[in-house]
Motif scaffolding. Structure first.
Motif, PDB file in Angstrom:
ATOM      1  N   ASN A   1       1.357  -1.583   0.051  1.00 22.46           N
ATOM      2  CA  ASN A   1       0.311   0.215  -0.045  1.00 22.46           C
ATOM      3  C   ASN A   1       0.861   1.328  -0.625  1.00 22.46           C
ATOM      4  O   ASN A   1       2.521   1.180  -0.395  1.00 22.46           O
ATOM      5  N   ARG A   2       0.238   2.248   0.287  1.00 22.78           N
ATOM      6  CA  ARG A   2       0.871   3.164  -0.301  1.00 22.78           C
ATOM      7  C   ARG A   2       2.467   3.559   1.222  1.00 22.78           C
ATOM      8  O   ARG A   2       3.240   4.311   0.825  1.00 22.78           O
ATOM      9  N   GLU A   3       1.938   3.040   2.133  1.00 29.54           N
ATOM     10  CA  GLU A   3       2.315   3.710   3.542  1.00 29.54           C
ATOM     11  C   GLU A   3       3.947   2.290   3.360  1.00 29.54           C
ATOM     12  O   GLU A   3       4.496   2.285   3.747  1.00 29.54           O
ATOM     13  N   GLY A   4       3.829   1.411   2.437  1.00 32.23           N
ATOM     14  CA  GLY A   4       4.830   0.671   2.072  1.00 32.23           C
ATOM     15  C   GLY A   4       4.419  -1.501   3.030  1.00 32.23           C
ATOM     16  O   GLY A   4       5.772  -1.723   2.650  1.00 32.23           O
ATOM     17  N   ASP A   5       3.668  -0.887   3.204  1.00 29.84           N
ATOM     18  CA  ASP A   5       3.220  -2.132   4.177  1.00 29.84           C
ATOM     19  C   ASP A   5       2.851  -3.315   2.753  1.00 29.84           C
ATOM     20  O   ASP A   5       1.959  -3.301   1.641  1.00 29.84           O
ATOM     21  N   LEU A   6       3.469  -4.942   2.887  1.00 28.08           N
ATOM     22  CA  LEU A   6       2.700  -5.659   1.365  1.00 28.08           C
ATOM     23  C   LEU A   6       1.545  -6.191   2.337  1.00 28.08           C
ATOM     24  O   LEU A   6       1.806  -6.670   3.278  1.00 28.08           O
ATOM     25  N   THR A   7       0.605  -6.190   1.028  1.00 26.21           N
ATOM     26  CA  THR A   7      -1.165  -6.558   1.285  1.00 26.21           C
ATOM     27  C   THR A   7      -1.033  -8.031   0.670  1.00 26.21           C
ATOM     28  O   THR A   7      -1.825  -8.253   1.123  1.00 26.21           O
ATOM     29  N   PHE A   8      -0.667  -8.808  -0.514  1.00 23.38           N
ATOM     30  CA  PHE A   8      -0.215  -9.137  -0.864  1.00 23.38           C
ATOM     31  C   PHE A   8       1.193  -9.841  -1.208  1.00 23.38           C
ATOM     32  O   PHE A   8       2.239  -9.606  -1.771  1.00 23.38           O
ATOM     33  N   ILE A   9       0.861 -11.238  -1.373  1.00 22.12           N
ATOM     34  CA  ILE A   9       2.480 -11.956  -2.065  1.00 22.12           C
ATOM     35  C   ILE A   9       1.861 -13.520  -2.234  1.00 22.12           C
ATOM     36  O   ILE A   9       0.766 -14.016  -2.093  1.00 22.12           O
ATOM     37  N   ASN A  10       2.136 -13.772  -3.413  1.00 26.30           N
ATOM     38  CA  ASN A  10       2.240 -15.524  -3.774  1.00 26.30           C
ATOM     39  C   ASN A  10       3.540 -15.792  -3.372  1.00 26.30           C
ATOM     40  O   ASN A  10       4.521 -15.844  -2.783  1.00 26.30           O
ATOM     41  N   PRO A  11       3.222 -17.729  -3.575  1.00 29.86           N
ATOM     42  CA  PRO A  11       3.743 -18.372  -2.716  1.00 29.86           C
ATOM     43  C   PRO A  11       5.232 -18.200  -4.266  1.00 29.86           C
ATOM     44  O   PRO A  11       6.367 -18.672  -3.155  1.00 29.86           O
ATOM     45  N   ALA A  12       5.810 -17.860  -4.558  1.00 29.44           N
ATOM     46  CA  ALA A  12       6.614 -17.352  -5.417  1.00 29.44           C
ATOM     47  C   ALA A  12       7.454 -16.716  -4.259  1.00 29.44           C
ATOM     48  O   ALA A  12       9.292 -17.082  -4.392  1.00 29.44           O
ATOM     49  N   PHE A  13       6.871 -15.602  -3.937  1.00 30.67           N
ATOM     50  CA  PHE A  13       7.951 -14.845  -3.473  1.00 30.67           C
ATOM     51  C   PHE A  13       8.202 -15.114  -1.916  1.00 30.67           C
ATOM     52  O   PHE A  13       9.533 -15.604  -1.468  1.00 30.67           O
ATOM     53  N   GLU A  14       7.897 -16.786  -1.660  1.00 35.94           N
ATOM     54  CA  GLU A  14       7.929 -17.186  -0.317  1.00 35.94           C
ATOM     55  C   GLU A  14       9.045 -17.951  -0.431  1.00 35.94           C
ATOM     56  O   GLU A  14      10.099 -17.249   0.623  1.00 35.94           O
ATOM     57  N   SER A  15       9.062 -18.548  -1.722  1.00 36.21           N
ATOM     58  CA  SER A  15      10.163 -19.513  -2.146  1.00 36.21           C
ATOM     59  C   SER A  15      11.590 -18.817  -2.819  1.00 36.21           C
ATOM     60  O   SER A  15      12.691 -18.380  -1.670  1.00 36.21           O
ATOM     61  N   LEU A  16      11.022 -17.653  -2.752  1.00 35.68           N
ATOM     62  CA  LEU A  16      12.551 -16.455  -3.117  1.00 35.68           C
ATOM     63  C   LEU A  16      13.357 -15.709  -2.320  1.00 35.68           C
ATOM     64  O   LEU A  16      14.590 -15.925  -1.827  1.00 35.68           O
ATOM     65  N   ILE A  17      12.253 -15.342  -1.263  1.00 36.29           N
ATOM     66  CA  ILE A  17      12.353 -14.882   0.112  1.00 36.29           C
ATOM     67  C   ILE A  17      13.242 -15.679   1.063  1.00 36.29           C
ATOM     68  O   ILE A  17      14.600 -15.230   2.104  1.00 36.29           O
ATOM     69  N   GLY A  18      12.377 -17.038   1.055  1.00 32.45           N
ATOM     70  CA  GLY A  18      13.088 -17.806   1.862  1.00 32.45           C
ATOM     71  C   GLY A  18      12.408 -17.636   3.233  1.00 32.45           C
ATOM     72  O   GLY A  18      13.014 -18.206   4.102  1.00 32.45           O
ATOM     73  N   LEU A  19      10.975 -17.437   3.417  1.00 31.58           N
ATOM     74  CA  LEU A  19       9.943 -17.148   4.376  1.00 31.58           C
ATOM     75  C   LEU A  19       8.635 -17.795   4.093  1.00 31.58           C
ATOM     76  O   LEU A  19       8.464 -17.424   3.021  1.00 31.58           O
ATOM     77  N   LYS A  20       7.882 -17.721   4.680  1.00 30.77           N
ATOM     78  CA  LYS A  20       6.219 -17.901   5.285  1.00 30.77           C
ATOM     79  C   LYS A  20       5.623 -16.900   4.829  1.00 30.77           C
ATOM     80  O   LYS A  20       6.170 -16.329   5.535  1.00 30.77           O
ATOM     81  N   LYS A  21       4.487 -17.105   4.494  1.00 30.75           N
ATOM     82  CA  LYS A  21       3.624 -15.711   3.983  1.00 30.75           C
ATOM     83  C   LYS A  21       3.276 -15.264   5.946  1.00 30.75           C
ATOM     84  O   LYS A  21       2.897 -13.912   5.456  1.00 30.75           O
ATOM     85  N   GLU A  22       2.891 -15.951   6.585  1.00 37.90           N
ATOM     86  CA  GLU A  22       1.672 -15.329   7.942  1.00 37.90           C
ATOM     87  C   GLU A  22       3.939 -14.763   8.484  1.00 37.90           C
ATOM     88  O   GLU A  22       3.409 -13.648   8.707  1.00 37.90           O
ATOM     89  N   ASP A  23       4.365 -14.720   7.964  1.00 39.96           N
ATOM     90  CA  ASP A  23       6.410 -14.170   8.117  1.00 39.96           C
ATOM     91  C   ASP A  23       6.090 -12.645   7.624  1.00 39.96           C
ATOM     92  O   ASP A  23       7.686 -11.740   8.506  1.00 39.96           O
ATOM     93  N   ILE A  24       5.605 -12.687   6.493  1.00 40.20           N
ATOM     94  CA  ILE A  24       6.243 -11.491   5.617  1.00 40.20           C
ATOM     95  C   ILE A  24       4.731 -10.740   5.494  1.00 40.20           C
ATOM     96  O   ILE A  24       5.188  -9.188   5.692  1.00 40.20           O
TER      97      ILE A  24
END
Length: 840
Positions: free
Chosen positions: A303-326
């Motif tokens: 969003n405008r404040e820079g908070d992550l509001t959506f990620i897909n599974p590929a990003f979880e694999s890329l960053i090495g973290l789970k969705k709920e942690d991101i």
């Protein structure tokens, strides 16, 4: 023929259309043929039916007008507006027509059959012509403010027509005869109306064939009913007979079809389209959801404040973290580290977030390093785009992150290959050019930049004779030797078929020393396949700024100097302007030499070979000559080296061989049947895979005995002993004689001569020219003749020019000579004159 054979397939709508048209036509014909003269309806019965039919028509046309009129201006097209306005006018005029009919209550309009009939004709003309124009024209987007203007105009037209017909219809031409039948003017106007209807049918049918809209068929049904109704009116004999009433009923049915067709076009069609759009949107939304969840690209939305509001599974694999942690983390949070490709750390918010908020534009294919929490480093390609609200304010930003680590590594490898020679691992042409350009930019005042272009002498012979693997070994060896000379001032590169050396910050007078050192380095022995080889090189030198102030000019001039040096071999040449002229001249000669054979510019001259003891001509050497139509005589020393370098020596050699065999056969036929002819084979010709076939073909064409053909090869062919031996054996199998030309100047050794199937040694003229004054030359010639006699080889000395040389050779038992002492090379006719005394 059956319907299937005709391959006719009608849709359900087309079948319904065909059936309806058939039924309407049958009713029409029945009415015309069976009720034409007999069925006059009483006024009391006809009047209420006529009025009911009329008011139903008004209701239908008003409905058509209003269903189009209530379409929002933003969604209305020009065709819809004009149809609505047309039927609004018809509704008003139909009302006025009914009010003018005789028997209606007296209300504004004068009652008369003529007035009512003129209203009917005007309605039909207006409807038919309007529909034709509306469907003939292209449909365009409506300009909003025109809507009520068009309705106002249509209302005004209706009022004007009403007033005109009310006051002046009695003055118009009669539409009904006194006996009740219609007049010719009535019939003519009716036919015109039918023509307009028919024209509209043609237009709609053409459009239906292209877009298959069912509503077009419905409107065509309506138009057919209008036509049939009009024709029924023309067949009526009284204004209130059955056929006339049936014509109005047909018109009523036509308006019903028109109502349905326009309803399908303007209301049902858009509604169905909206349902299809909504369904497609829902389907696409599901597809998009599946795509986003499954694509390998990492998708995130902030969003405008820079908070992550959506990620897909590929990003979880890329960053090495789970969705709920991101989720709900901010892009500035330290769960990832971003740096530029040069290694400079940078805040992620500064890199990809804040620039979009500032510029409100997307970023594409921006590369960076990403370091995950576990320390693993990736190369990312980042694409991002803002999402706006209705006020063009950014609400969210969507990112696509792609791991391009493998691609980036491969690209680095490709870039390395792009700037380095694969075989020698030296810098290639492009990197060399860059270095020269940089050297020019950094030139020290009073110092020069020197470019040396180096090419190995006769290196093509190494590839042809020893093979490309040995040739590659030679190149790699020379590359290592040159690379060992490099320092801060000297750079070496591999540029196409040459080596290049860049020397910075030296004085011009020292260039020659560097060139000589390089020649000495290259000449050091090379060991390959158990043999020791010596190879030489030629060097072209260009100096900045004397020989050019830009890279291209310097390289071109160094190449030109190299070309001049290769004419001598094992030397170096510094560029001068005369070389440019010579190089241009050689290019022109090469171009013209390609066509010299076809233009009959080449000829052969023949130099006799004399037996000193008998004084007879025992042989002849064929020598090519070129007489250019503009340049005149061109020396073989000029064009033969060019032919060797370009490969033109092969077709030239074949022409010489065939021409010599044919000429020698002619001399044999004239009685000079012991004469032999010698033809030179170049190195390139000798190693042609089809040499034996070429020689055999020349002998077959001329029907010459192979024994009388002598092929001269130079000692240089012995650089590849095995291959040369195979070629010579093949030639000997044909039956030709073999001579070693320029013997004593080349590569051959006594062991080679012993094993080679040769018949004659030809002593080079360099040993003959000073034989009477130089004991060493005399000793060499004596050794050659003695060796030849012991090996049962014949000997011939070339380049004999004086009587002293002849006598000396006679003492050395070399009894066959060739040279200017007896005759220079002459034409075939002149040579034949020399032969004639021997026969007589």
């Amino acid at each position: 023929m059956t319907m299937n054979k005709l391959n006719i397939h009608l849709s359900k709508e087309e079948q319904q259309f065909s059936v309806f048209t058939f039924i309407a036509s049958v009713i029409f014909m029945i009415a015309v043929f069976f009720f034409n003269n007999t069925h006059v309806i009483s006024e009391q019965f006809y009047f209420p039916i006529y009025i009911i039919v009329g008011f139903i028509c008004i209701a239908i046309t008003t409905t058509i007008s209003t269903q189009n009129g209530f379409i929002p201006p933003s969604k209305m097209s020009r065709r819809q507006l004009y149809i609505s306005a047309t039927f609004w006018t018809l509704s008003l005029l139909n009302l006025f027509r009914l009010l003018s009919y005789d028997g209606m209550p007296q209300f504004i309009v004068t009652h008369s059959i003529e007035t009512s009939a003129w209203f009917w004709i005007i309605i039909q003309v207006l409807l038919a012509s309007s529909l034709f124009v509306i469907y003939y024209s292209n449909d365009l987007v409506l300009i909003t403010h025109k809507k009520w203007i068009i309705y106002s105009i249509s209302t005004l037209v209706s009022v004007i027509l009403f007033m005109s017909l009310s006051n002046w219809a009695v003055h118009f031409p009669k539409l009904y005869e006194s006996n009740g039948g219609i007049t010719p003017i009535h019939r003519l106007l009716t036919y015109i109306v039918c023509l307009f209807y028919f024209g509209t049918i043609v237009i709609l049918h053409k459009r239906y064939r292209s877009v298959k809209m069912y509503s077009y068929l419905i409107i065509i049904n309506a138009l057919i009913m209008f036509i049939l109704g009009q024709l029924l009116v023309t067949f009526s004999h009284y204004h209130h007979d059955l056929i006339n009433l049936l014509g109005h009923i047909y018109f009523l049915i036509g308006t019903l079809f028109m109502l349905k067709g326009i309803y399908l076009t303007t209301i049902a069609g858009p509604m169905n389209q909206q349902r299809r759009v909504e369904k497609a949107l829902y389907t696409n939304e599901k597809k998009l959801s599946v795509i986003v969840e499954t694509i390998p690209s990492s998708i995130i939305i902030v969003n405008r404040e820079g908070d992550l509001t959506f990620i897909n599974p590929a990003f979880e694999s890329l960053i090495g973290l789970k969705k709920e942690d991101i989720l709900q983390k901010n892009v500035a949070d330290p769960f990832w580290k971003i740096s530029k490709l040069d290694g400079t750390p940078i805040l992620s918010s500064q890199f990809i977030y804040e620039p979009i908020l500032t510029t409100k534009t997307a970023i594409m294919n921006k590369h960076c390093f990403l370091e995950r929490g576990d320390g693993h480093k990736l190369v990312l390609s980042v694409n991002a785009a803002p999402i706006f609200d209705d006020n063009h304010e950014i609400t969210n930003i969507i990112y696509s992150l792609n791991d391009i680590t493998a691609y980036w590594q491969a690209q680095n490898k490709i870039n390395e290959l792009a700037y380095y020679d694969e075989l020698t691992h030296l810098p290639n042409r492009q990197l060399f050019i860059n270095k020269v350009r940089q050297a020019i930019k950094n030139q020290i005042l009073g110092k020069n930049i020197v470019i040396l272009y180096i090419n190995l002498d006769r290196f093509e012979n190494v590839n042809h004779s020893l093979g490309h693997d040995i040739g590659d070994l030679f190149l790699q060896t020379i590359a290592k030797r040159l690379n060992s000379l490099t320092n801060d001032q000297i750079s070496v590169a591999k540029v196409s078929a040459a080596f290049a050396v860049l020397i910075e910050g030296i004085q011009e007078k020292h260039a020659d020393k560097y060139a000589q050192d390089i020649l000495s380095t290259i000449q050091e022995p090379i060991v390959a396949k158990g043999f020791t080889f010596h190879i030489t090189a030629s060097i072209g030198i260009a100096i900045y700024p004397n020989h050019g102030t830009d890279v291209d000019t310097l390289i071109k001039n160094a190449s030109t100097a190299l070309y001049k040096a290769k004419e001598v071999g094992n030397t170096f040449k510094t560029f001068d302007q005369e070389m440019t002229k010579e190089a241009y001249e050689q290019i022109m000669i090469e171009s013209e030499l390609r066509n010299a054979i076809e233009r009959n510019e080449l000829t052969l001259h023949y130099q006799p070979q004399i037996n000193v003891l008998s004084g007879e001509i025992v042989g002849v050497e064929a020598l090519i000559r070129w007489v250019h139509p503009q340049r005149g005589y061109i020396s073989p020393a000029t064009f033969i080296p060019i032919a060797e370098k370009t490969g033109l020596i092969v077709p030239l050699g074949q022409w010489v061989l065939e021409t010599t065999c044919q000429q020698l056969k002619k001399w044999h036929n004239k009685g000079f049947d012991t004469l032999k002819a010698s033809v030179n084979l170049s190195m390139r010709q000798f190693f042609q895979h089809n040499l034996r076939d070429t020689v055999q073909q020349a002998l077959n064409k001329s029907q010459l005995d192979p024994y009388f053909l002598e092929l001269e090869v130079t000692e240089s062919v012995t650089i590849d002993i095995d291959r040369a031996l195979n070629v010579l054996d093949d030639l000997k199998k044909i039956g030709v004689q073999i001579a070693i030309d320029d013997f004593g100047t080349g590569y051959s050794s006594l062991s080679h001569i012993k094993n080679f199937p040769v018949d004659k040694l030809k002593i080079d003229k360099s040993f003959i020219c000073d034989i009477t004054n130089n004991p060493k030359d005399a000793a060499i010639v004596s050794s050659i003749t003695t060796m030849a006699q012991q090996l049962n080889l014949k000997v011939i000395a070339e380049g004999v020019e004086t009587e002293e040389q002849v006598r000396y050779l006679d003492k050395l038992r070399c009894h066959t000579i060739q040279g200017y002492y007896y005759s220079k090379p002459i034409t075939a006719a002149s040579f034949e004159d020399l032969l004639k005394p021997q026969v007589s």
